[in-house]
Design a protein around this motif. Structure first.
Motif, short mmCIF file in Angstrom:
data_model
loop_
_atom_site.label_atom_id
_atom_site.label_comp_id
_atom_site.label_asym_id
_atom_site.label_seq_id
_atom_site.Cartn_x
_atom_site.Cartn_y
_atom_site.Cartn_z
N GLY A 266 34.54 -14.63 -13.84
CA GLY A 266 33.58 -15.70 -14.02
C GLY A 266 32.23 -15.18 -14.46
N ASP A 267 31.19 -15.52 -13.70
CA ASP A 267 29.82 -15.28 -14.14
C ASP A 267 29.26 -13.91 -13.79
OD1 ASP A 267 29.81 -17.86 -15.06
OD2 ASP A 267 28.63 -18.68 -13.41
N TYR B 243 26.33 -15.72 -6.09
CA TYR B 243 27.50 -16.38 -6.66
C TYR B 243 28.43 -16.88 -5.55
CZ TYR B 243 26.02 -13.23 -10.45
OH TYR B 243 25.30 -12.54 -11.39
N ARG C 114 36.58 -20.25 -10.56
CA ARG C 114 35.86 -19.10 -11.08
C ARG C 114 34.74 -18.73 -10.11
NH1 ARG C 114 37.90 -16.36 -15.20
NH2 ARG C 114 36.05 -16.27 -16.52
N ARG D 87 30.95 -18.55 -9.76
CA ARG D 87 29.88 -19.20 -10.49
C ARG D 87 28.51 -18.89 -9.86
NH1 ARG D 87 32.12 -19.63 -15.18
NH2 ARG D 87 33.80 -21.18 -15.32
N THR D 88 27.48 -18.85 -10.69
CA THR D 88 26.11 -18.60 -10.25
C THR D 88 25.58 -19.80 -9.48
OG1 THR D 88 25.75 -17.26 -12.24
CG2 THR D 88 23.79 -17.98 -11.03
#
Length: 419
Positions: A321-322, A375, A381, A383-384
């Motif tokens: 993810g991020d 996160y 995912r 994510r931030t």
């Protein structure tokens, strides 16, 4: 592994640091492939948090681990080469971990075994894979791993980092250094744009008439405004960046003639640092954990592979993810995975996954900047949920404090990994 099998491995030429406690044969077994920020952290936390109720074996081919993060400071001359080096003896002795110095060459997911180059096979109940990166062949036409001594990547710390610094130290007066930056996603640190700063610092002291050419296939990059401001302030006139908007849509190199071709224009260079496109370390691919992207997709709550939930993939190799592909991120992911493993194998309390990352960059002497985030898992995912970044208007004291914070972090994370 039993003490007898460890001695057998030694006899076969496999270097092993034996844990002080012999296996009873009844404990759950966790094998960890890769002794970097993800793997070493996971091994330590699983062994410690399980109070030795889980038998942990760490597979790492090198006896000395050199960190990629802060390797740019060695290139600049701020740090010594040995400042980047860390051994595994303390990790093994204090935590009861079997450290096997060998290559993992295959994973039998059905039998739950890892096969080593030395010929032995290690059974596991859970497997952690944190193999770092490999390079995508032909991503920079003309460059291959076979050419890495002529045009080093210096993106696995150790001999490649030393080679690049040696080439810079021997560069002719007024010569040209070229860095070919990688496409997204890539390991960072050692960030290519911090590397430009550190090379510029070195050449400003030793070779002030030298030219630095940054050839970049990307239209933009993280902390771009901060870097570009620093290039003018610290190294005015030395650095030229050629992005796709100004002609870098087609890049090739010739290590034999030391030339870089940029959209049909050939540039002769003296030192060329080629950082190719990247993918998950080879063992992740061999184990069947990667997809067409070249990375290994994982579940965000515990870093288990989407191909096999008995395997956790950490750090650079994971498609999660991020989070960036950084040592801080790998360390954070390892702690989440360790908690999940202790829960799965021993029934210990499981905590909700929460991840953190900060990436520091040194622009000039004690001129540090940073970017970071917190996160959580969301919609399949990582994510931030919150983030921060340095600003261009910070005063010298703030920048100095940021740099010193990064040094403190370095000592803290390497202690966390290897103690």
């Amino acid at each position: 592994m039993s003490r007898r099998s460890l001695m057998g491995a030694l006899a076969a030429g496999v270097g092993t640091l034996a844990a002080p406690r012999a296996s009873s044969g009844s404990r759950p077994k966790v094998v960890v492939i890769g002794g970097g920020s993800g793997g070493a952290t996971a091994a330590r936390y699983i062994a410690h948090d399980s109070a030795a109720e889980i038998e942990v074996t760490l597979i790492e081919p090198t006896r000395q681990y050199y960190t990629c993060y802060f390797s740019n400071l060695y290139i600049a001359g701020f740090w010594d080469y040995d400042d980047l080096a860390h051994g595994y003896g303390r990790l093994a002795a204090r935590n009861g971990i079997n450290v096997v110095h060998d290559w993992a060459v295959a994973v039998d997911r059905e039998a739950r075994q890892v096969r080593l180059a030395g010929g032995s096979a290690l059974p596991y109940d859970r497997l952690v894979i944190s193999p770092g990166i490999d390079f995508v062949e032909d991503s920079v036409p003309g460059w291959s791993v076979a050419a890495q001594n002529a045009m080093p990547h210096a993106y696995r710390a150790g001999s490649q980092t030393r080679l690049l610094r040696d080439q810079l130290m021997e560069m002719r007066e007024g010569g040209v250094f070229c860095l070919v930056a990688p496409p997204h996603p890539y390991r960072c640190p050692p960030g290519p744009y911090e590397r430009i700063c550190m090379v510029a610092h070195l050449l400003k002291q030793r070779n002030p008439k030298a030219k630095i050419l940054l050839v970049d296939p990307k239209p933009g990059f993280p902390k771009q405004a901060l870097f570009e401001e620093a290039w003018q302030r610290h190294y005015g006139g030395m650095i030229e960046r050629i992005g796709p908007e100004s002609g870098s849509s087609t890049i090739s190199v010739d290590p034999d003639t030391m030339t870089v071709d940029i959209d049909g224009h050939s540039e002769t260079v003296d030192v060329c640092n080629v950082i190719p496109a990247q993918k998950a370390g080879h063992i992740a691919e061999v184990a069947g954990l990667t997809d067409d992207s070249g990375w290994a997709p994982v579940h965000p709550g515990d870093m288990t592979s989407r191909r096999d939930t008995a395997i956790h993939v950490l750090g650079d190799a994971a498609d999660q993810g991020d989070m960036p592909k950084s040592g801080f991120a790998a360390n954070s992911q390892a702690k989440v995975a360790a908690n999940a493993i202790c829960h799965a194998l021993l029934g210990q309390r499981a905590f909700p996954a929460r991840y953190m990352n900060t990436c520091w960059s040194l622009l000039g002497p004690e001129d540090g900047v940073k970017v970071g985030a917190v996160y959580e898992p969301k919609d399949g995912r990582i994510r931030t949920v919150d983030s921060f970044i340095s600003t261009r208007d910070e005063d010298a004291q703030t920048r100095q404090a940021t740099f010193r914070e990064s040094v403190d972090w370095y000592h803290a994370i390497t202690t966390d990994m290897f103690s």
